[in-house]
Design a protein around this motif. Structure first.
Motif, PDB file in Angstrom:
ATOM      1  N   LEU A  46       0.832  -1.206   0.000  1.00  0.00           N
ATOM      2  CA  LEU A  46       0.000   0.000   0.000  1.00  0.00           C
ATOM      3  C   LEU A  46       0.865   1.253   0.000  1.00  0.00           C
ATOM      4  CD1 LEU A  46      -2.975   0.934   0.087  1.00  0.00           C
ATOM      5  CD2 LEU A  46      -2.721   1.138   2.560  1.00  0.00           C
ATOM      6  N   HIS A  47       1.969   1.221   0.723  1.00  0.00           N
ATOM      7  CA  HIS A  47       2.862   2.384   0.728  1.00  0.00           C
ATOM      8  C   HIS A  47       3.374   2.673  -0.678  1.00  0.00           C
ATOM      9  CE1 HIS A  47       6.762   4.514   1.529  1.00  0.00           C
ATOM     10  NE2 HIS A  47       5.929   5.223   2.253  1.00  0.00           N
ATOM     11  N   SER A  95       2.353  10.489   4.967  1.00  0.00           N
ATOM     12  CA  SER A  95       2.431   9.033   4.868  1.00  0.00           C
ATOM     13  C   SER A  95       3.234   8.539   3.660  1.00  0.00           C
ATOM     14  CB  SER A  95       1.021   8.434   4.856  1.00  0.00           C
ATOM     15  OG  SER A  95       1.077   7.032   4.890  1.00  0.00           O
ATOM     16  N   PRO A  96       2.971   9.025   2.428  1.00  0.00           N
ATOM     17  CA  PRO A  96       3.742   8.521   1.288  1.00  0.00           C
ATOM     18  C   PRO A  96       5.213   8.945   1.304  1.00  0.00           C
ATOM     19  CG  PRO A  96       1.693   9.542   0.580  1.00  0.00           C
ATOM     20  CD  PRO A  96       1.900   9.926   1.999  1.00  0.00           C
ATOM     21  N   TRP A  97       5.503  10.080   1.928  1.00  0.00           N
ATOM     22  CA  TRP A  97       6.874  10.590   1.877  1.00  0.00           C
ATOM     23  C   TRP A  97       7.721  10.191   3.088  1.00  0.00           C
ATOM     24  CZ3 TRP A  97       3.451  13.149  -1.340  1.00  0.00           C
ATOM     25  CH2 TRP A  97       3.918  13.391  -2.637  1.00  0.00           C
ATOM     26  N   ALA A 101       7.178   1.805   4.779  1.00  0.00           N
ATOM     27  CA  ALA A 101       5.759   1.580   5.056  1.00  0.00           C
ATOM     28  C   ALA A 101       5.400   2.057   6.452  1.00  0.00           C
ATOM     29  CB  ALA A 101       5.435   0.102   4.904  1.00  0.00           C
ATOM     30  N   ASN A 102       4.199   2.592   6.583  1.00  0.00           N
ATOM     31  CA  ASN A 102       3.767   3.136   7.864  1.00  0.00           C
ATOM     32  C   ASN A 102       2.249   3.114   7.954  1.00  0.00           C
ATOM     33  OD1 ASN A 102       2.725   6.123   7.088  1.00  0.00           O
ATOM     34  ND2 ASN A 102       4.551   5.633   5.874  1.00  0.00           N
ATOM     35  N   LYS A 103       1.771   3.228   9.170  1.00  0.00           N
ATOM     36  CA  LYS A 103       0.350   3.392   9.427  1.00  0.00           C
ATOM     37  C   LYS A 103       0.140   4.651  10.263  1.00  0.00           C
ATOM     38  CE  LYS A 103      -1.446  -1.362   9.261  1.00  0.00           C
ATOM     39  NZ  LYS A 103      -2.576  -1.101   8.337  1.00  0.00           N
ATOM     40  N   THR A 104      -1.051   5.214  10.151  1.00  0.00           N
ATOM     41  CA  THR A 104      -1.391   6.391  10.933  1.00  0.00           C
ATOM     42  C   THR A 104      -2.692   6.140  11.691  1.00  0.00           C
ATOM     43  OG1 THR A 104      -1.660   8.804  10.859  1.00  0.00           O
ATOM     44  CG2 THR A 104      -2.739   7.530   9.121  1.00  0.00           C
ATOM     45  N   LEU A 150       6.878  -1.729  11.087  1.00  0.00           N
ATOM     46  CA  LEU A 150       6.381  -0.578  10.340  1.00  0.00           C
ATOM     47  C   LEU A 150       6.587   0.695  11.155  1.00  0.00           C
ATOM     48  CD1 LEU A 150       2.966  -2.080   9.170  1.00  0.00           C
ATOM     49  CD2 LEU A 150       5.078  -1.973   7.845  1.00  0.00           C
ATOM     50  N   HIS A 151       6.680   1.834  10.455  1.00  0.00           N
ATOM     51  CA  HIS A 151       6.675   3.121  11.140  1.00  0.00           C
ATOM     52  C   HIS A 151       5.243   3.450  11.567  1.00  0.00           C
ATOM     53  CE1 HIS A 151      10.720   3.645   9.712  1.00  0.00           C
ATOM     54  NE2 HIS A 151      10.349   3.738   8.440  1.00  0.00           N
TER      55      HIS A 151
END
Length: 249
Positions: A46-47, A95-97, A101-104, A150-151
């Motif tokens: 998804l990232h 998120s994209p930058w 990969a990360n979640k918020t 993940l971040h």
């Protein structure tokens, strides 16, 4: 605001929304294709979708994104990234930058938006702030996100900053989860998104380059929750001072 500027701003915002919808459709289809993947593979895929989508969308609406400080992300480490929050544009910028990969943490209400809601909830940890049960479940999900490598991207101000101050007071959540999981906190400052969609003008916008600056991470290894107030104050002061020094008129 003079009438010509007012009309131009409304036309621009209509254009921005149209471009968002058009560029979202391929991202939506791509998201459908990865829904069956297990975590963390789904978040990593998804990232990649987000990166492609926003690298198309932001230039098309004349809001190129420039990053600084990506070298602070050490290979093989994940972080609790804490960002200031001025605009709805902050999430598609941050998120994209973020490198990796990360979640918020995100409001459950937005997940109900047609099409976009699917993308939104796939890349987020949803929380109903009115529900104590939901808040507890979201905290568990944040810890699991970090354990997967993940971040975690959080906005410790809680809501968009509509004041004239550089930063609002920080809430505890981001720092609690960082200490609990012994993960470093990475301060990040987003510049100019509040100029693109100024909250005081309602349905109005204007294009503006965006900058995302990452600052040196603060380690939490060995910290206990007794040190949470000091950690939160340190991060707040660091971000406040950097924003004041580097903000452009």
């Amino acid at each position: 605001m003079n009438p010509i500027k007012n009309i131009a701003g409304k036309i621009y915002l209509v254009y921005l929304l149209l471009v968002f919808i058009i560029t979202m459709l391929p991202a939506y289809i791509a998201t459908l294709l990865i829904l069956g993947l297990p975590e963390p593979r789904r978040s990593k895929a998804l990232h990649g979708i987000f990166v492609v989508w926003m690298n198309v969308f932001m230039p098309l609406v004349f809001c190129p994104v420039r990053r600084k400080g990506t070298g602070y992300f050490a290979p093989g480490k994940n972080y609790v990234v804490v960002c200031n929050h001025n605009s709805f544009i902050d999430i598609p910028v941050s998120s994209p930058w973020i490198p990796g990969a990360n979640k918020t943490l995100a409001k459950v209400e937005i997940a109900k938006v047609p099409l976009f809601g699917l993308i939104y909830k796939t890349g987020s940890i949803l929380v109903d702030r009115e529900s104590e049960k939901s808040r507890k479940e979201s905290f568990t999900a944040m810890r699991e996100t970090l354990r997967m490598g993940l971040h975690l991207c959080l906005y410790p101000e809680g809501t968009r900053n509509k004041t004239n101050e550089p930063l609002q007071e920080f809430q505890d959540g981001a720092f609690v989860v960082a200490i609990r999981e012994q993960k470093p906190v990475m301060p990040a400052l987003i510049f100019n998104t509040g100029k693109i969609l100024p909250h005081q003008y309602g349905f109005w916008g204007r294009p503006c380059p965006v900058e995302l600056h990452f600052l040196p991470p603060v380690e939490t290894a060995g910290m206990s929750l007794k040190e949470l107030p000091a950690l939160k104050a340190q991060i707040w002061q660091t971000m406040h001072d950097y924003y004041v020094t580097n903000k452009r008129a």
